[in-house]
Design a protein around this motif. Sequence first.
Motif, PDB file in Angstrom:
ATOM      1  N   LEU A 135     -28.053  46.613  -8.436  1.00  0.00           N
ATOM      2  CA  LEU A 135     -29.507  46.477  -8.492  1.00  0.00           C
ATOM      3  C   LEU A 135     -29.971  45.387  -9.450  1.00  0.00           C
ATOM      4  O   LEU A 135     -30.772  44.516  -9.083  1.00  0.00           O
ATOM      5  CB  LEU A 135     -30.119  47.823  -8.900  1.00  0.00           C
ATOM      6  CG  LEU A 135     -31.612  47.820  -9.248  1.00  0.00           C
ATOM      7  CD1 LEU A 135     -32.444  47.513  -8.007  1.00  0.00           C
ATOM      8  CD2 LEU A 135     -32.011  49.162  -9.864  1.00  0.00           C
ATOM      9  N   TRP A 136     -29.490  45.434 -10.692  1.00  0.00           N
ATOM     10  CA  TRP A 136     -30.115  44.609 -11.723  1.00  0.00           C
ATOM     11  C   TRP A 136     -29.887  43.111 -11.574  1.00  0.00           C
ATOM     12  O   TRP A 136     -30.787  42.326 -11.882  1.00  0.00           O
ATOM     13  CB  TRP A 136     -29.692  45.109 -13.105  1.00  0.00           C
ATOM     14  CG  TRP A 136     -30.254  46.481 -13.359  1.00  0.00           C
ATOM     15  CD1 TRP A 136     -29.569  47.638 -13.544  1.00  0.00           C
ATOM     16  CD2 TRP A 136     -31.642  46.836 -13.397  1.00  0.00           C
ATOM     17  NE1 TRP A 136     -30.434  48.696 -13.696  1.00  0.00           N
ATOM     18  CE2 TRP A 136     -31.712  48.230 -13.610  1.00  0.00           C
ATOM     19  CE3 TRP A 136     -32.828  46.122 -13.267  1.00  0.00           C
ATOM     20  CZ2 TRP A 136     -32.929  48.911 -13.701  1.00  0.00           C
ATOM     21  CZ3 TRP A 136     -34.029  46.801 -13.354  1.00  0.00           C
ATOM     22  CH2 TRP A 136     -34.079  48.176 -13.569  1.00  0.00           C
ATOM     23  N   PRO A 137     -28.738  42.634 -11.080  1.00  0.00           N
ATOM     24  CA  PRO A 137     -28.648  41.182 -10.850  1.00  0.00           C
ATOM     25  C   PRO A 137     -29.681  40.667  -9.854  1.00  0.00           C
ATOM     26  O   PRO A 137     -30.200  39.555 -10.011  1.00  0.00           O
ATOM     27  CB  PRO A 137     -27.220  41.011 -10.313  1.00  0.00           C
ATOM     28  CG  PRO A 137     -26.460  42.149 -10.891  1.00  0.00           C
ATOM     29  CD  PRO A 137     -27.430  43.297 -10.902  1.00  0.00           C
ATOM     30  N   VAL A 138     -29.987  41.476  -8.837  1.00  0.00           N
ATOM     31  CA  VAL A 138     -30.988  41.055  -7.855  1.00  0.00           C
ATOM     32  C   VAL A 138     -32.376  41.031  -8.495  1.00  0.00           C
ATOM     33  O   VAL A 138     -33.158  40.081  -8.308  1.00  0.00           O
ATOM     34  CB  VAL A 138     -30.985  41.990  -6.629  1.00  0.00           C
ATOM     35  CG1 VAL A 138     -32.028  41.534  -5.607  1.00  0.00           C
ATOM     36  CG2 VAL A 138     -29.602  42.033  -5.981  1.00  0.00           C
ATOM     37  N   VAL A 139     -32.698  42.066  -9.269  1.00  0.00           N
ATOM     38  CA  VAL A 139     -33.994  42.102  -9.956  1.00  0.00           C
ATOM     39  C   VAL A 139     -34.120  40.925 -10.920  1.00  0.00           C
ATOM     40  O   VAL A 139     -35.164  40.262 -10.992  1.00  0.00           O
ATOM     41  CB  VAL A 139     -34.167  43.436 -10.711  1.00  0.00           C
ATOM     42  CG1 VAL A 139     -35.462  43.424 -11.527  1.00  0.00           C
ATOM     43  CG2 VAL A 139     -34.179  44.607  -9.734  1.00  0.00           C
ATOM     44  N   GLU A 140     -33.059  40.641 -11.658  1.00  0.00           N
ATOM     45  CA  GLU A 140     -33.082  39.529 -12.611  1.00  0.00           C
ATOM     46  C   GLU A 140     -33.345  38.203 -11.906  1.00  0.00           C
ATOM     47  O   GLU A 140     -34.024  37.318 -12.445  1.00  0.00           O
ATOM     48  CB  GLU A 140     -31.761  39.482 -13.380  1.00  0.00           C
ATOM     49  CG  GLU A 140     -31.606  40.611 -14.395  1.00  0.00           C
ATOM     50  CD  GLU A 140     -30.170  40.823 -14.826  1.00  0.00           C
ATOM     51  OE1 GLU A 140     -29.320  39.964 -14.496  1.00  0.00           O
ATOM     52  OE2 GLU A 140     -29.884  41.844 -15.485  1.00  0.00           O
ATOM     53  N   SER A 141     -32.819  38.045 -10.694  1.00  0.00           N
ATOM     54  CA  SER A 141     -33.039  36.789  -9.968  1.00  0.00           C
ATOM     55  C   SER A 141     -34.499  36.642  -9.553  1.00  0.00           C
ATOM     56  O   SER A 141     -35.028  35.528  -9.497  1.00  0.00           O
ATOM     57  CB  SER A 141     -32.121  36.711  -8.739  1.00  0.00           C
ATOM     58  OG  SER A 141     -32.487  37.669  -7.763  1.00  0.00           O
ATOM     59  N   TYR A 142     -35.184  37.745  -9.283  1.00  0.00           N
ATOM     60  CA  TYR A 142     -36.616  37.696  -8.980  1.00  0.00           C
ATOM     61  C   TYR A 142     -37.432  37.367 -10.235  1.00  0.00           C
ATOM     62  O   TYR A 142     -38.421  36.629 -10.176  1.00  0.00           O
ATOM     63  CB  TYR A 142     -37.090  39.022  -8.400  1.00  0.00           C
ATOM     64  CG  TYR A 142     -36.962  39.127  -6.903  1.00  0.00           C
ATOM     65  CD1 TYR A 142     -37.921  38.579  -6.056  1.00  0.00           C
ATOM     66  CD2 TYR A 142     -35.874  39.783  -6.332  1.00  0.00           C
ATOM     67  CE1 TYR A 142     -37.802  38.674  -4.678  1.00  0.00           C
ATOM     68  CE2 TYR A 142     -35.747  39.884  -4.952  1.00  0.00           C
ATOM     69  CZ  TYR A 142     -36.716  39.325  -4.130  1.00  0.00           C
ATOM     70  OH  TYR A 142     -36.594  39.413  -2.761  1.00  0.00           O
ATOM     71  N   ILE A 143     -37.032  37.927 -11.361  1.00  0.00           N
ATOM     72  CA  ILE A 143     -37.767  37.696 -12.612  1.00  0.00           C
ATOM     73  C   ILE A 143     -37.623  36.253 -13.064  1.00  0.00           C
ATOM     74  O   ILE A 143     -38.580  35.618 -13.512  1.00  0.00           O
ATOM     75  CB  ILE A 143     -37.258  38.642 -13.718  1.00  0.00           C
ATOM     76  CG1 ILE A 143     -37.572  40.112 -13.372  1.00  0.00           C
ATOM     77  CG2 ILE A 143     -37.855  38.273 -15.075  1.00  0.00           C
ATOM     78  CD1 ILE A 143     -39.030  40.469 -13.431  1.00  0.00           C
ATOM     79  N   SER A 144     -36.432  35.704 -12.949  1.00  0.00           N
ATOM     80  CA  SER A 144     -36.142  34.405 -13.556  1.00  0.00           C
ATOM     81  C   SER A 144     -36.158  33.239 -12.575  1.00  0.00           C
ATOM     82  O   SER A 144     -36.169  32.083 -13.000  1.00  0.00           O
ATOM     83  CB  SER A 144     -34.768  34.463 -14.242  1.00  0.00           C
ATOM     84  OG  SER A 144     -33.759  34.786 -13.298  1.00  0.00           O
ATOM     85  N   GLY A 145     -36.158  33.513 -11.285  1.00  0.00           N
ATOM     86  CA  GLY A 145     -36.092  32.434 -10.307  1.00  0.00           C
ATOM     87  C   GLY A 145     -37.254  31.458 -10.421  1.00  0.00           C
ATOM     88  O   GLY A 145     -38.402  31.851 -10.611  1.00  0.00           O
ATOM     89  N   GLY A 146     -36.951  30.164 -10.285  1.00  0.00           N
ATOM     90  CA  GLY A 146     -37.976  29.135 -10.338  1.00  0.00           C
ATOM     91  C   GLY A 146     -38.465  28.812 -11.731  1.00  0.00           C
ATOM     92  O   GLY A 146     -39.454  28.080 -11.892  1.00  0.00           O
ATOM     93  N   LYS A 147     -37.814  29.335 -12.758  1.00  0.00           N
ATOM     94  CA  LYS A 147     -38.269  29.106 -14.145  1.00  0.00           C
ATOM     95  C   LYS A 147     -37.133  28.499 -14.959  1.00  0.00           C
ATOM     96  O   LYS A 147     -35.953  28.694 -14.672  1.00  0.00           O
ATOM     97  CB  LYS A 147     -38.714  30.419 -14.797  1.00  0.00           C
ATOM     98  CG  LYS A 147     -39.816  31.158 -14.056  1.00  0.00           C
ATOM     99  CD  LYS A 147     -40.176  32.444 -14.773  1.00  0.00           C
ATOM    100  CE  LYS A 147     -41.232  33.227 -14.012  1.00  0.00           C
ATOM    101  NZ  LYS A 147     -40.699  33.802 -12.759  1.00  0.00           N
TER     102      LYS A 147
END
Length: 421
Positions: A135-147
């Motif tokens: 779960l958490w690697p996918v969530v982290e990619s949403y939080i940090s993507g594009g930044k």
Amino acid sequence: MTADVRTTARTTPAWTANTFTFVNSLGTYVVTSSGLYFLTKNGYGFTDQGNSLLGVVLGITYIFGALGAARVRPALAGALGGFTPRAMLGSLMVLMGGACLLPVVAKFIGGDADPPSTWPIWTLVLLYSSLSGMLWPVVESYISGGKSAGDLRRAMGFWNVVWSAAGVVSTIVVAPMVETAPALAIALVSLMHAGALVLLPRFAPEPAPHLDGAHEPHPPVYAHLLFTFRLLLPMSYVVMAALGPYLPRAAERVEIPGAWQAFIPIAWLLPRVLTFEVMRRWERWHGRWYLPIAGGCLLVGSFALTLGSAWFAPGIDAAVLLAGLLGFGVALGVIYTAAIYYAMEVGQAEVNAGGTHEALIGVGYTIGPAFGLAALLAEEHGLLRVGQGEALVMGAVFVLALATAGVVARHVARVSGRSER
């Protein structure tokens, strides 16, 4: 990736991803962190050995889940003809929520046995921990993507505050249920995952990617600091995972009343939240070598204080325990903040970067309780006197800390020498 996907990938609101994180963290604290061991000890009759072995199982399954996060979705996408990260999040919510119903279903089938059967707990941990690792690697990619740079640091800093604050809230809610309704406490986690499903339509199908040329170049020292914190991160979780099964016994030894024992984790959970907030607002720590040194020293020192609290006089021992946990929370906050920032910055916020970060956490989850289990088995077989197990754990952690410090020192010397040439 097509232009259309790039556009939709940028539309996930920050509040949506952070609310999703908070709701899920309320549940994962109960099943995969310190809260679990109070539930199993007081509600299911787990011994210290049982809790330590449970911790080892939790860590191993978490590692497999985290390392599989970047592989499972593409495999399912190929088999199903399309399976987005958002679809993966939805599937995980259903599976994790279903797993959390096992204890209450078993209680309904088995009646009011005292203590209740433990097989639902073992099955729950096997399933839930591996799914949580995905779960958490996918969530982290949403939080940090594009930044990147400041935007990335602020986004990840706020995210750290969000998920860690959920641990405090979860402790307050679950603590009164530890002895009287442990199965119900776990079943409530199903409601958290069901609530998280409601948020998924707000998610874009894909997290925002790092487009060519959009990622700001990071200083070379960031890669070296990432290496350093990837040594310190599992070490910090070794300590946390060793303390998790030990805290119920520690609370008993310093004579904290039973009704208050399940609130003990707040002593380190709250300082960790505050440290995350300080690190989020303070901008001078990135790129600095003193941070891993200070974080590592505080981690080992506070761990020693926590384990040694029972050696102090009655009336002082409880205060020493709480002081050790406070320092431990600060150390965790420092190390985790830097580790995930450099992982996302150097790894360009991809799921692989998050998966490696979470797998290292799983290593700590495994080694920590393994130390505790070895110590307890040594006491049981007469290799150590009762009570000497803590000394064995402390010695093992110090050996790990010294070995880690040696590798870090060698790395720093090599990097410094290269820069001078």
